[in-house]
Design a protein around this motif. Structure first.
Motif, PDB file in Angstrom:
ATOM      1  N   ILE A   1       0.871  -1.172   0.000  1.00 17.35           N
ATOM      2  CA  ILE A   1       0.000   0.000   0.000  1.00 17.35           C
ATOM      3  C   ILE A   1       0.909   1.223   0.000  1.00 17.35           C
ATOM      4  CG2 ILE A   1      -1.767   1.244   1.270  1.00 17.35           C
ATOM      5  CD1 ILE A   1      -2.397  -1.491   2.638  1.00 17.35           C
ATOM      6  N   PRO A   2       0.767   2.122  -1.020  1.00 17.27           N
ATOM      7  CA  PRO A   2       1.686   3.266  -1.070  1.00 17.27           C
ATOM      8  C   PRO A   2       1.402   4.291   0.032  1.00 17.27           C
ATOM      9  CG  PRO A   2       0.116   3.363  -2.890  1.00 17.27           C
ATOM     10  CD  PRO A   2      -0.141   2.075  -2.185  1.00 17.27           C
ATOM     11  N   ALA A   3       2.471   4.978   0.459  1.00 14.56           N
ATOM     12  CA  ALA A   3       2.320   6.125   1.350  1.00 14.56           C
ATOM     13  C   ALA A   3       2.309   7.376   0.482  1.00 14.56           C
ATOM     14  CB  ALA A   3       3.493   6.181   2.322  1.00 14.56           C
ATOM     15  N   HIS A   4       1.597   8.413   0.963  1.00 13.85           N
ATOM     16  CA  HIS A   4       1.506   9.650   0.183  1.00 13.85           C
ATOM     17  C   HIS A   4       1.941  10.839   1.015  1.00 13.85           C
ATOM     18  CE1 HIS A   4      -1.575   7.256  -2.148  1.00 13.85           C
ATOM     19  NE2 HIS A   4      -0.672   7.600  -3.034  1.00 13.85           N
ATOM     20  N   CYS A   5       2.508  11.829   0.333  1.00 10.99           N
ATOM     21  CA  CYS A   5       2.700  13.121   0.987  1.00 10.99           C
ATOM     22  C   CYS A   5       2.614  14.192  -0.079  1.00 10.99           C
ATOM     23  CB  CYS A   5       4.034  13.208   1.728  1.00 10.99           C
ATOM     24  SG  CYS A   5       5.458  13.386   0.654  1.00 10.99           S
ATOM     25  N   LYS A   6       2.486  15.419   0.371  1.00  8.65           N
ATOM     26  CA  LYS A   6       2.409  16.550  -0.545  1.00  8.65           C
ATOM     27  C   LYS A   6       3.577  17.477  -0.217  1.00  8.65           C
ATOM     28  CE  LYS A   6      -1.689  18.652  -1.362  1.00  8.65           C
ATOM     29  NZ  LYS A   6      -1.928  18.689  -2.829  1.00  8.65           N
ATOM     30  N   VAL A   7       4.290  17.922  -1.267  1.00 15.44           N
ATOM     31  CA  VAL A   7       5.369  18.890  -1.074  1.00 15.44           C
ATOM     32  C   VAL A   7       4.916  20.201  -1.702  1.00 15.44           C
ATOM     33  CG1 VAL A   7       7.768  19.467  -1.585  1.00 15.44           C
ATOM     34  CG2 VAL A   7       7.118  17.080  -1.135  1.00 15.44           C
ATOM     35  N   ILE A   8       4.860  21.249  -0.890  1.00 15.78           N
ATOM     36  CA  ILE A   8       4.476  22.563  -1.413  1.00 15.78           C
ATOM     37  C   ILE A   8       5.752  23.383  -1.567  1.00 15.78           C
ATOM     38  CG2 ILE A   8       3.228  24.691  -0.908  1.00 15.78           C
ATOM     39  CD1 ILE A   8       1.194  22.904   0.610  1.00 15.78           C
ATOM     40  N   VAL A   9       6.039  23.770  -2.784  1.00 17.82           N
ATOM     41  CA  VAL A   9       7.259  24.534  -3.067  1.00 17.82           C
ATOM     42  C   VAL A   9       6.889  25.991  -3.312  1.00 17.82           C
ATOM     43  CG1 VAL A   9       9.279  24.776  -4.570  1.00 17.82           C
ATOM     44  CG2 VAL A   9       8.301  22.502  -4.147  1.00 17.82           C
ATOM     45  N   ASN A  10       7.360  26.871  -2.431  1.00 21.56           N
ATOM     46  CA  ASN A  10       7.196  28.313  -2.660  1.00 21.56           C
ATOM     47  C   ASN A  10       8.366  28.798  -3.486  1.00 21.56           C
ATOM     48  OD1 ASN A  10       4.863  28.705  -1.060  1.00 21.56           O
ATOM     49  ND2 ASN A  10       6.133  28.561   0.776  1.00 21.56           N
ATOM     50  N   VAL A  11       8.072  29.354  -4.650  1.00 18.90           N
ATOM     51  CA  VAL A  11       9.142  29.892  -5.497  1.00 18.90           C
ATOM     52  C   VAL A  11       9.365  31.344  -5.078  1.00 18.90           C
ATOM     53  CG1 VAL A  11       9.879  30.369  -7.851  1.00 18.90           C
ATOM     54  CG2 VAL A  11       8.445  28.360  -7.367  1.00 18.90           C
ATOM     55  N   ILE A  12      10.521  31.613  -4.499  1.00 13.53           N
ATOM     56  CA  ILE A  12      10.789  32.925  -3.909  1.00 13.53           C
ATOM     57  C   ILE A  12      11.273  33.892  -4.986  1.00 13.53           C
ATOM     58  CG2 ILE A  12      12.103  34.165  -2.137  1.00 13.53           C
ATOM     59  CD1 ILE A  12      10.125  32.089  -1.043  1.00 13.53           C
ATOM     60  N   ASP A  13      10.679  35.081  -4.992  1.00 12.19           N
ATOM     61  CA  ASP A  13      11.013  36.100  -5.988  1.00 12.19           C
ATOM     62  C   ASP A  13      12.433  36.608  -5.790  1.00 12.19           C
ATOM     63  OD1 ASP A  13      10.299  37.935  -8.092  1.00 12.19           O
ATOM     64  OD2 ASP A  13      10.241  39.515  -6.590  1.00 12.19           O
ATOM     65  N   ILE A  14      13.206  36.648  -6.859  1.00 14.03           N
ATOM     66  CA  ILE A  14      14.447  37.419  -6.813  1.00 14.03           C
ATOM     67  C   ILE A  14      14.278  38.578  -7.785  1.00 14.03           C
ATOM     68  CG2 ILE A  14      15.925  35.465  -6.169  1.00 14.03           C
ATOM     69  CD1 ILE A  14      16.899  35.377  -9.028  1.00 14.03           C
ATOM     70  N   ASN A  15      15.124  39.566  -7.649  1.00 15.62           N
ATOM     71  CA  ASN A  15      14.945  40.771  -8.463  1.00 15.62           C
ATOM     72  C   ASN A  15      15.503  40.529  -9.856  1.00 15.62           C
ATOM     73  OD1 ASN A  15      14.168  43.346  -9.005  1.00 15.62           O
ATOM     74  ND2 ASN A  15      16.026  44.293  -8.221  1.00 15.62           N
ATOM     75  N   ASP A  16      14.648  39.985 -10.737  1.00 19.88           N
ATOM     76  CA  ASP A  16      15.149  39.686 -12.085  1.00 19.88           C
ATOM     77  C   ASP A  16      14.398  40.433 -13.174  1.00 19.88           C
ATOM     78  OD1 ASP A  16      12.826  38.225 -11.694  1.00 19.88           O
ATOM     79  OD2 ASP A  16      13.562  36.400 -12.645  1.00 19.88           O
ATOM     80  N   ASN A  17      13.525  41.368 -12.788  1.00 10.81           N
ATOM     81  CA  ASN A  17      12.840  42.198 -13.783  1.00 10.81           C
ATOM     82  C   ASN A  17      13.166  43.665 -13.549  1.00 10.81           C
ATOM     83  OD1 ASN A  17      10.774  40.395 -15.362  1.00 10.81           O
ATOM     84  ND2 ASN A  17      10.638  39.736 -13.244  1.00 10.81           N
ATOM     85  N   ALA A  18      13.665  44.321 -14.588  1.00  7.78           N
ATOM     86  CA  ALA A  18      13.930  45.759 -14.481  1.00  7.78           C
ATOM     87  C   ALA A  18      12.614  46.508 -14.666  1.00  7.78           C
ATOM     88  CB  ALA A  18      14.932  46.188 -15.553  1.00  7.78           C
TER      89      ALA A  18
END
Length: 219
Positions: free
Chosen positions: A92-109
């Motif tokens: 029986i498989p185990a499950h989990c959820k990974v929530i990835v927050n993509v953090i803003d870096i200053n890459d737009n002028a």
């Protein structure tokens, strides 16, 4: 059956992180021995295609790494559903959820748009009073937070000034204009965001002083 320590893991990853950057090292423990205790990790099918392109999971170790170009502006949260399954006959498989927050870096002028009837050339009458608005300036920046907060200024010592509001600035007359002395100004607006390090851009344009009253001059 294998078990994860937590049902949900939340992690932060900087946008534009290099390929193979570690996101998380998942560990589902399985008390069984032999093949029944060998765990295989995988993403569950309903993970979105974009998310599948952005991350990969090592089936043996449960290590999730970056596998594409993460872009905060495109998507700032990825949810990855993971299963761990041992190789036993009726596992029986185990499950989990990974929530990835993509953090803003200053890459737009910042982007500077001049809103006037003619975007490369602004015309103003030499009789325009102080405070007369000759153009609107809209500055935008796709980054979030301080990275997207922009300050504008007008370069040089000119008879014009910028008045900054929340989402736009006005360009207005700030001195006496005399077409006989000077009938053309080249103005440059500088915009700088509050990121670290800050990104800047500039826009130059001409202001032409016109003589709207020329038929009155020769009495």
């Amino acid at each position: 059956m294998p078990v994860f320590d937590e049902p949900v893991y939340t992690v932060n990853v900087l946008e534009n992180s290099p390929i193979n950057t570690l996101v998380i090292d998942l560990n589902a423990t399985d008390p069984d021995e032999g093949t029944n205790g060998e765990v295989v990790y995988s993403f569950i099918n309903f993970v979105s295609n974009l998310t599948k392109q952005m991350f990969k999971i090592d089936p043996k170790t449960g290590v999730i790494t970056v596998n594409g170009v993460l872009d905060h502006e495109e998507l700032h949260i990825h949810e990855i559903d993971v299963q761990a399954k041992d190789l036993g006959p009726n596992s029986i498989p185990a499950h989990c959820k990974v929530i990835v927050n993509v953090i803003d870096i200053n890459d737009n002028a910042p982007e500077i748009k001049l809103l006037s009837e003619n975007s490369e050339m602004v015309e103003v009458s030499e009789n325009a009073p102080l405070g007369y608005v000759i153009a609107l300036v809209r500055v935008s920046d796709n980054d979030s937070g301080a990275n997207g907060k922009v300050q504008c200024r007008l370069q040089g010592n000119v008879p014009f000034r910028l008045n900054e509001f929340e989402s736009f600035s006005t360009l207005l007359v700030d001195g006496r204009l005399d077409r006989e002395q000077r009938d053309m100004y080249n103005l440059t607006i500088l915009a700088e965001d509050s990121g670290y390090p800050p990104l800047r851009s500039s826009k130059s344009f001409a202001v032409k002083v016109t003589d709207l009253e020329h038929h009155h001059h020769h009495h």
